[in-house]
Design an enzyme around this catalytic site. Sequence first.
Site, PDB file in Angstrom:
ATOM      1  N   HIS A  12     -20.674  80.766 130.437  1.00 19.87           N
ATOM      2  CA  HIS A  12     -21.609  79.627 130.485  1.00 19.87           C
ATOM      3  C   HIS A  12     -23.070  80.033 130.656  1.00 19.87           C
ATOM      4  O   HIS A  12     -23.949  79.193 130.606  1.00 19.87           O
ATOM      5  CB  HIS A  12     -21.215  78.667 131.603  1.00 19.87           C
ATOM      6  CG  HIS A  12     -21.551  79.166 132.971  1.00 19.87           C
ATOM      7  ND1 HIS A  12     -20.894  80.226 133.542  1.00 19.87           N
ATOM      8  CD2 HIS A  12     -22.494  78.779 133.861  1.00 19.87           C
ATOM      9  CE1 HIS A  12     -21.409  80.463 134.726  1.00 19.87           C
ATOM     10  NE2 HIS A  12     -22.388  79.605 134.953  1.00 19.87           N
ATOM     11  N   SER A 108     -16.858  85.009 114.680  1.00 16.49           N
ATOM     12  CA  SER A 108     -18.170  85.324 114.105  1.00 16.49           C
ATOM     13  C   SER A 108     -18.022  85.495 112.594  1.00 16.49           C
ATOM     14  O   SER A 108     -16.953  85.901 112.115  1.00 16.49           O
ATOM     15  CB  SER A 108     -18.664  86.624 114.724  1.00 16.49           C
ATOM     16  OG  SER A 108     -19.706  87.165 113.932  1.00 16.49           O
ATOM     17  N   SER A 109     -19.101  85.254 111.872  1.00 12.64           N
ATOM     18  CA  SER A 109     -19.016  85.377 110.410  1.00 12.64           C
ATOM     19  C   SER A 109     -18.880  86.837 109.964  1.00 12.64           C
ATOM     20  O   SER A 109     -18.609  87.102 108.796  1.00 12.64           O
ATOM     21  CB  SER A 109     -20.235  84.738 109.748  1.00 12.64           C
ATOM     22  OG  SER A 109     -21.415  85.383 110.173  1.00 12.64           O
ATOM     23  N   CYS A 110     -19.042  87.796 110.904  1.00 11.90           N
ATOM     24  CA  CYS A 110     -18.894  89.209 110.501  1.00 11.90           C
ATOM     25  C   CYS A 110     -17.432  89.606 110.333  1.00 11.90           C
ATOM     26  O   CYS A 110     -17.144  90.751 109.991  1.00 11.90           O
ATOM     27  CB  CYS A 110     -19.592  90.136 111.480  1.00 11.90           C
ATOM     28  SG  CYS A 110     -18.794  90.176 113.057  1.00 11.90           S
ATOM     29  N   TYR A 137     -16.788  95.151 116.441  1.00 15.89           N
ATOM     30  CA  TYR A 137     -16.898  93.764 116.901  1.00 15.89           C
ATOM     31  C   TYR A 137     -16.036  92.849 116.028  1.00 15.89           C
ATOM     32  O   TYR A 137     -15.301  91.992 116.521  1.00 15.89           O
ATOM     33  CB  TYR A 137     -18.370  93.355 116.819  1.00 15.89           C
ATOM     34  CG  TYR A 137     -18.686  91.953 117.231  1.00 15.89           C
ATOM     35  CD1 TYR A 137     -18.601  91.550 118.557  1.00 15.89           C
ATOM     36  CD2 TYR A 137     -19.127  91.012 116.288  1.00 15.89           C
ATOM     37  CE1 TYR A 137     -18.931  90.258 118.932  1.00 15.89           C
ATOM     38  CE2 TYR A 137     -19.463  89.725 116.648  1.00 15.89           C
ATOM     39  CZ  TYR A 137     -19.366  89.344 117.974  1.00 15.89           C
ATOM     40  OH  TYR A 137     -19.692  88.066 118.341  1.00 15.89           O
ATOM     41  N   LYS A 141     -12.850  90.339 116.950  1.00 15.03           N
ATOM     42  CA  LYS A 141     -12.857  88.897 116.659  1.00 15.03           C
ATOM     43  C   LYS A 141     -11.676  88.512 115.767  1.00 15.03           C
ATOM     44  O   LYS A 141     -11.072  87.451 115.946  1.00 15.03           O
ATOM     45  CB  LYS A 141     -14.186  88.487 116.011  1.00 15.03           C
ATOM     46  CG  LYS A 141     -15.376  88.557 116.971  1.00 15.03           C
ATOM     47  CD  LYS A 141     -15.218  87.533 118.092  1.00 15.03           C
ATOM     48  CE  LYS A 141     -16.409  87.489 119.024  1.00 15.03           C
ATOM     49  NZ  LYS A 141     -16.211  86.563 120.161  1.00 15.03           N
ATOM     50  N   ASN A 166     -24.872  83.210 111.885  1.00 11.17           N
ATOM     51  CA  ASN A 166     -25.859  83.781 112.820  1.00 11.17           C
ATOM     52  C   ASN A 166     -26.515  82.664 113.636  1.00 11.17           C
ATOM     53  O   ASN A 166     -27.001  81.688 113.063  1.00 11.17           O
ATOM     54  CB  ASN A 166     -26.933  84.551 112.054  1.00 11.17           C
ATOM     55  CG  ASN A 166     -26.419  85.876 111.510  1.00 11.17           C
ATOM     56  OD1 ASN A 166     -25.260  85.981 111.122  1.00 11.17           O
ATOM     57  ND2 ASN A 166     -27.259  86.892 111.490  1.00 11.17           N
TER      58      ASN A 166
HETATM   59  O1  GFB Z   1     -29.627  89.620 113.294  1.00  5.11           O
HETATM   60  P1  GFB Z   1     -29.180  90.989 112.961  1.00  5.11           P
HETATM   61  O2  GFB Z   1     -29.379  92.044 113.986  1.00  5.11           O
HETATM   62  O3  GFB Z   1     -27.650  90.965 112.616  1.00  5.11           O
HETATM   63  O4  GFB Z   1     -29.952  91.480 111.635  1.00  5.11           O
HETATM   64  P2  GFB Z   1     -26.644  90.972 111.370  1.00  5.11           P
HETATM   65  C1  GFB Z   1     -30.069  90.683 110.497  1.00  5.11           C
HETATM   66  C2  GFB Z   1     -30.963  91.363 109.481  1.00  5.11           C
HETATM   67  O5  GFB Z   1     -32.311  91.334 109.970  1.00  5.11           O
HETATM   68  C3  GFB Z   1     -30.636  92.816 109.178  1.00  5.11           C
HETATM   69  C4  GFB Z   1     -32.911  92.617 109.802  1.00  5.11           C
HETATM   70  O6  GFB Z   1     -30.785  93.056 107.792  1.00  5.11           O
HETATM   71  C5  GFB Z   1     -31.712  93.577 109.971  1.00  5.11           C
HETATM   72  O7  GFB Z   1     -32.012  94.855 109.411  1.00  5.11           O
HETATM   73  N1  GFB Z   1     -33.997  92.809 110.777  1.00  5.11           N
HETATM   74  C6  GFB Z   1     -35.311  92.964 110.454  1.00  5.11           C
HETATM   75  C7  GFB Z   1     -33.904  92.886 112.109  1.00  5.11           C
HETATM   76  N2  GFB Z   1     -36.051  93.174 111.541  1.00  5.11           N
HETATM   77  C8  GFB Z   1     -35.204  93.124 112.599  1.00  5.11           C
HETATM   78  C9  GFB Z   1     -35.400  93.256 114.003  1.00  5.11           C
HETATM   79  O8  GFB Z   1     -36.490  93.470 114.511  1.00  5.11           O
HETATM   80  N3  GFB Z   1     -34.272  93.127 114.784  1.00  5.11           N
HETATM   81  C10 GFB Z   1     -33.036  92.863 114.252  1.00  5.11           C
HETATM   82  N4  GFB Z   1     -31.964  92.732 115.085  1.00  5.11           N
HETATM   83  N5  GFB Z   1     -32.826  92.766 112.924  1.00  5.11           N
HETATM   84  C11 GFB Z   1     -25.027  90.999 113.393  1.00  5.11           C
HETATM   85  C12 GFB Z   1     -23.759  91.727 113.697  1.00  5.11           C
HETATM   86  O9  GFB Z   1     -25.323  91.372 112.107  1.00  5.11           O
HETATM   87  O10 GFB Z   1     -24.920  89.588 113.384  1.00  5.11           O
HETATM   88  C13 GFB Z   1     -22.910  91.072 114.684  1.00  5.11           C
HETATM   89  O11 GFB Z   1     -24.077  93.070 113.981  1.00  5.11           O
HETATM   90  C14 GFB Z   1     -22.845  89.565 114.557  1.00  5.11           C
HETATM   91  O12 GFB Z   1     -21.644  91.599 114.606  1.00  5.11           O
HETATM   92  C15 GFB Z   1     -24.192  88.958 114.362  1.00  5.11           C
HETATM   93  O13 GFB Z   1     -21.974  89.178 113.515  1.00  5.11           O
HETATM   94  C16 GFB Z   1     -24.153  87.465 114.107  1.00  5.11           C
HETATM   95  O14 GFB Z   1     -26.545  89.608 110.771  1.00  5.11           O
HETATM   96  O15 GFB Z   1     -26.920  92.057 110.403  1.00  5.11           O
END
Ligand code: GFB
Length: 333
Positions: A12, A108-110, A137, A141, A166
């Site tokens: 929570h 999760s959608s992954c 991960y 899931k 996401n």
């Molecule tokens: O949100 P994110 O970390 O998760 O990254 P995923 C989404 C996209 O944004 C990737 C780009 O292509 C990253 O390279 N990106 C650009 C960035 N700049 C940044 C930044 O500063 N920070 C981050 N974090 N990303 C996750 C999974 O995948 O999504 C999990 O690893 C889960 O398992 C989650 O499913 C919802 O969408 O790539």
Amino acid sequence: MDKSSRIYVAGHRGLVGSAIYRKLKELGHTNLVVKTHGQLDLTRQEEVERFFDTERPEYVFLAAAKVGGILANSTFPADFIYINLAIQTNVIHCAYRYGAKKLLFLGSSCIYPKLCPQPMKEEYLLSGYLEPTNEAYAVAKIAGIKMCQAYNRQYGTRFISVMPTNLYGPKDNFDLETSHVLPALIRKFHLAKLVAAGDWETIKKDEETFGPVPLDVKESLPNVSLWGSGTPRREFLHVDDLADACVFLMQNYEGSKFVNIGVGSDITIGELAQLVAGVVGFKGEVIFDSSKPDGTPRKLLDVSRLRGLGWRAKIGLQEGIKQTYEWYLDQLS
Ligand code: GFB
């Protein structure tokens, strides 16, 4: 589920669990059970058994999980698989053993293959290889979905699973090493504005509140460095919409087939960056750092099953980003 039903929201204090908790309160539910991590460690089987034996929740929202962005997932795969398997195994088994009427498991959608046809229908589960950056991960899931289905088949339980796209919103993780992209963009653009204005006082407050700013981010300010190529496409759902959908499904959905939860449209990371820059008022330059991973090229959920049940997302992306930016600013004031 009526207003006095005993409802346990696991997790929570997190992004998702806190939104579900808020939603249930808003709807007038009065018998909510919650425990902090210090009071109940969900990875410890005995503690979970004791909790269920004492509290006997009738409904369980299983929102407790170890989550993170692309870098956290690929750096700490052991944590992601162990903690998630342990939490969900303990909670799902105890929900059965101590007679919960219904449980909702958050996936999760992954879980879908890296190169899945788009939009991704629920039937595409296990039809191809997973995205390597978040395989650990995703496997946890997928095990959660399969566990709910197995318990329904063998024991006649009513355990449902939902697959959100996401997510973002208030109480998100803004730590730049472990966060998802949307909060990372909000924070990076805001920091760039603060640097341009020479507002070191607020930068200090920001670091105290959300964690240290990594050196590479500091070095690029007042310009902003983003990860990957900017071309991957993602779908973003506000967590209050997700909470609304979860409560709706708990009330209105039965069955072992899991349900995707999304908005039905996606954008590139480059387009998202423009949108967030507009909301924050960032005017500097954006640089894409191709040494960082892109992850899966596209992740758009097919939401026909959910729409067929009568639910649609309400919060537009720009409005949701504005509201999340306000929440972030409130933490700094
Ligand atoms: O949100 P994110 O970390 O998760 O990254 P995923 C989404 C996209 O944004 C990737 C780009 O292509 C990253 O390279 N990106 C650009 C960035 N700049 C940044 C930044 O500063 N920070 C981050 N974090 N990303 C996750 C999974 O995948 O999504 C999990 O690893 C889960 O398992 C989650 O499913 C919802 O969408 O790539």
